[in-house]
Design a protein around this motif. Structure first.
Motif, short mmCIF file in Angstrom:
data_model
loop_
_atom_site.label_atom_id
_atom_site.label_comp_id
_atom_site.label_asym_id
_atom_site.label_seq_id
_atom_site.Cartn_x
_atom_site.Cartn_y
_atom_site.Cartn_z
N THR A 1 2.75 -8.53 -6.44
CA THR A 1 1.60 -8.05 -5.66
C THR A 1 1.46 -6.54 -5.70
N GLY B 1 -10.63 -6.75 0.03
CA GLY B 1 -10.09 -5.75 -0.88
C GLY B 1 -11.02 -4.62 -1.22
N SER C 1 -6.55 -0.24 0.20
CA SER C 1 -6.11 -1.54 -0.30
C SER C 1 -5.83 -1.53 -1.79
N ASP D 1 -8.32 -5.98 5.71
CA ASP D 1 -9.24 -6.00 4.58
C ASP D 1 -9.08 -7.32 3.82
N GLY E 1 -7.75 -2.23 -4.21
CA GLY E 1 -8.35 -3.37 -4.89
C GLY E 1 -7.71 -4.70 -4.56
N ARG E 2 -6.77 -4.72 -3.62
CA ARG E 2 -6.08 -5.96 -3.28
C ARG E 2 -6.70 -6.58 -2.02
N PRO E 3 -7.21 -7.79 -2.09
CA PRO E 3 -7.63 -8.48 -0.86
C PRO E 3 -6.41 -8.81 -0.01
N MET F 1 -5.03 -6.87 2.64
CA MET F 1 -4.19 -5.76 3.09
C MET F 1 -4.50 -5.44 4.55
N GLY G 1 -2.36 -11.01 2.05
CA GLY G 1 -3.02 -11.87 1.08
C GLY G 1 -3.65 -13.11 1.67
N TYR H 1 0.85 -5.96 2.89
CA TYR H 1 0.15 -6.99 2.12
C TYR H 1 0.43 -8.37 2.71
N GLY I 1 -6.08 -6.71 -7.75
CA GLY I 1 -6.76 -7.88 -7.23
C GLY I 1 -7.44 -8.70 -8.31
#
Length: 564
Positions: free
Chosen positions: A357, A549, A554, A546, A556-558, A560, A495, A493, A362
């Motif tokens: 991760t 993401g 974040s 978030d 770009g990571r959904p 967070m 997720g 994180y 993302g």
């Protein structure tokens, strides 16, 4: 004079007063009875020869103006009263002295606080003052003098049960104030004050005491060591130091000379379990006389085994020695500039321990290691490596202990680690700072591991936390040794597509913003409008989860979670 076993035994009433006695040459009975000799014992439970088998209670006899001259094991064994005035307070044990012993004072006690003052100990083969086994309280020492002891102070106490997630005693600590500690440069090794260790029960991983119940014997959540107005004398290696038998200080061809006024851990021999977690050491108004700068501090390295077996830390060396921290409040240790001293956490660092991760965006794109982190270990911009100390000196540093506690049912039966913490001096930055890794405590009886991590953060910085497996559903965070004005930003994180709620002191904190595709559309101003950057001056607990993401923090990571 020339006593076998116990020189002076007192128990049974708080009205007893033991004053002005002299006990000389207490002999060892270990070959005859299997017990050790004790010079003066004032405990209803009696340790070793005094048969201490339980925890002591308050209101014990006074022990004042007594002298112990020569004991083949312990000078004084006593359980103590509170820290207030009166017969059970600060005057509980005063103006006593012991010399030519193995251990000068062995102390324990219950309640909230115990105290000893006006004590002199010199010429001990092992500890000057040792707290252990049944010490269940804050311990305070003041106006004491210790001379030529292998280790002047070593504290091992009991705190609330961390397996039960108890935070009932957040102020638990070990304190030395107004003391003079004298070293002997002509010996192989001497240590002044070792950072206190705080465990759930008894002495950690004591040989022969390991039953299923020992799964509770993990580090307690909280603890700290306070050193104030202490003067260290003659802490430096001599020209030709020798051991007690007059032999050179070498082992297998290597020098064993080691002198340190302050150390992160009790020197060998110690149980390796003490490396499971170290509590911070706070220092102020310390002075050094006839001492070498290289002997002010010594961080002892990890002595734990690495592996999956019993009494081992999995995958890396245990976190304690790698995460030790000294907070110099007034610069008296670092040299006129307040700051911190931190350990070499990058020991055992592994690229393979960075979770996917962190290494993938993302959209599945790979993030190169050089972009994930800039340097390995604890945040140390402005720090300088000191080989003599085996630590980094950080003038102006504001490192603090950040405890990460997985509280899911059955958390001890699954693995969340190595846990990765990236610390960045750019707020809202999702990566590219200093990356430290934490494995958690040892494996205890019945293959149980405590899923709590005593990490090291830095006030005023961005922190990004990732677990190696699915994150816990119930996570508790503790930032220690701080004031209400101190803050960090923490991103974790999760997720999860569902909402993640934040609670402070049992009360839910409403999100500062809740990004959704509708709210973050270009027509409404984009991500900048739906996901504003959190700041350090916001109320503690301010948060944004978030789910999609889009927040800059974040990366770009959904999934967070961002918190102040």
């Amino acid at each position: 004079y020339d006593v076998k076993g116990v020189g002076l035994r007192v128990s049974g009433s708080s009205k007893h007063e033991v004053r002005g006695n002299l006990v000389v040459h207490v002999r060892d009975l270990v070959l005859e009875t299997g017990h050790y000799s004790v010079g003066a014992c004032a405990s209803p439970h009696m340790w070793l020869d005094c048969q201490v088998v339980g925890y002591s209670i308050k209101d014990q006899p006074l022990l004042q103006d007594n002298v112990l001259a020569g004991s083949e094991w312990v000078g004084f064994v006593i359980d103590l009263g509170g820290c207030g005035g009166g017969s059970s307070g600060g005057a509980k044990m005063a103006r006593n002295s012991a010399h030519s012993v193995n251990v000068g004072l062995y102390a324990g006690g219950e309640g909230s606080c115990v105290s000893i003052s006006k004590l002199t100990i010199w010429k001990t083969f092992n500890h000057g003052i040792y707290n252990g086994l049944w010490m269940k309280a804050t311990a305070q020492y003041s106006d004491v003098v210790l001379i030529d002891t292998h280790i002047a102070f070593n504290y091992l106490g009991n705190g609330p049960n961390s397996f039960r997630h108890s935070n009932s005693n957040p102020d638990l600590h070990f304190a030395v104030r107004r003391a003079n500690i004298y070293g002997n440069p002509e010996t192989c090794s001497q240590y002044g004050i070792a950072g206190g260790k705080f465990y759930n029960t008894a002495e950690p991983m004591m040989p022969g005491k390991l039953q299923s119940a020992s799964t509770w014997n993990a580090p307690s959540l909280y603890g700290r060591t306070e050193i104030e107005n202490v003067t260290f004398h003659a802490f430096r290696p001599g020209k030709a130091p020798t051991d007690i038998h007059g032999r050179a200080c070498t082992r297998r061809g290597k020098s064993t000379v080691s002198h340190a006024a302050i150390t992160n851990d009790g020197p060998p021999p110690q149980w390796e379990a003490s490396d499971a977690a170290h509590s911070p050491i706070r220092v102020r108004a310390v002075r050094f006389v006839d001492s070498a700068k290289g002997s002010y501090v010594k961080f002892l390295p990890s002595r734990s085994s690495v592996g999956w077996g019993f009494r081992k830390c999995a995958q890396t060396h245990c976190d304690g020695a790698r995460s030790s921290t000294i907070i110099d409040e007034d610069g008296s240790l670092l040299g006129n500039i307040p700051g911190t001293i931190v350990a070499k956490n990058e020991q055992s660092f592994g690229e393979k321990f960075i979770p996917s991760t962190m290494r993938f965006g993302g959209n599945g794109s790979k993030i190169e290691s050089r972009d994930v982190y800039a340097k390995q270990g604890i945040y140390r911009k402005g720090c300088t490596w000191n080989a003599d100390w085996n630590a980094y000196g950080c003038p102006g540093g504001r490192h603090r202990q950040l405890i990460v506690e997985a509280m899911d049912p059955g958390a001890e039966g699954r693995r969340f680690a190595p846990t990765n913490l990236e610390v960045n001096d750019v707020l809202g930055q999702p990566r590219g700072g200093y990356l430290s890794q934490f494995t958690g405590p040892l494996c205890y009886a019945d293959e149980v591991r405590l899923s709590t991590f005593w990490t090291v953060g830095h006030i005023g910085m961005q922190h990004n936390l990732f677990f190696s497996s699915s994150p816990p559903n119930h996570l508790r965070i503790h930032l220690r040794e701080v004031s209400d004005a101190d803050a960090i930003l923490l991103s974790v994180y999760f997720g999860l597509p569902n909402r993640v709620n934040i609670y402070q002191s049992g009360r839910r904190v409403k999100p500062h913003a809740e990004p959704t595709w509708d709210r973050c559309s270009k027509e409404r101003g984009g991500a900048a409008s739906c996901c504003p950057q959190l700041s350090l001056d916001m109320a503690h607990g301010s948060n944004i989860y978030d789910r999609i993401g889009v927040c800059t923090a974040s990366g770009g990571r959904p999934g967070m979670l961002h918190m102040d």
